[in-house]
Design a protein around this motif. Structure first.
Motif: not given
Length: 173
Positions: A25, A27-28, A30, A39-40, A61-63, A67
């Motif tokens: 994992y 964050d925004e 990287w 975030s990713y 993407y965390i969704s 990516q």
């Protein structure tokens, strides 16, 4: 011969045992983080001894939308990489040679229109074509005005570039 086959079998077992598919994992920016702050996330085969990726790696993407898709050899980017917008459309496609962008890279706007075609050669950059968001060509055959931005993974910052090209070479300020 039997001894050689036994040795090769043991070596194969040791190499495969030290690699596993992992989810990491980011964050925004990287940077490594927890799932809750991410975030990713990355899915790929990682060497658990050296902590280097090997083979196909996918970033999301965390969704859950893709990516990035690419290949690594002992932590070094190789072969063709694909980067995607959060809407799933292709953002960038190009080749890495030993962790460095090489050859023709094609960038797209999020509406699927081609943005530009850039040639990378040993940190040297030249622009072949550039189009505005409406599809109007601004650089043809390496001549014209260019404007772009890209994410520099080494400085973890977005780099903005604007200027003129003549015969695919930067010209002026």
């Amino acid at each position: 011969m039997k001894l050689l086959l036994t040795f090769l079998a043991c070596l194969t077992f040791c190499v495969s045992y030290s690699q596993k598919v992992a989810i990491t994992y980011f964050d925004e920016s990287w940077l490594l983080t927890t799932k809750e702050l991410a975030s990713y996330f990355r899915v790929g085969r990682i060497d658990t001894v050296k902590y280097l990726y090997h083979g196909e790696v996918n970033d999301y993407y965390i969704s859950g939308k893709l990516q990035m898709k690419g290949k690594y050899n002992q932590g070094v980017k190789i072969d063709t990489f694909y980067f995607f917008y959060p809407n799933g459309n292709l953002m960038t496609q190009g080749y890495y040679l030993q962790n460095v962008r090489y050859g023709i890279w094609t960038n797209f706007y999020d509406n699927n229109f081609v943005k530009d075609k850039i040639v990378y050669n040993n940190h040297f950059l030249s622009v072949l074509e550039y189009y505005d968001k409406d599809g109007n060509q601004k650089i043809r055959s390496g001549n014209g005005e260019w404007e772009t931005s890209y994410y520099n993974e080494f400085t973890m910052d977005t780099v903005k570039i604007k200027g003129y090209f003549v015969d695919s070479l930067r010209n002026g300020t």
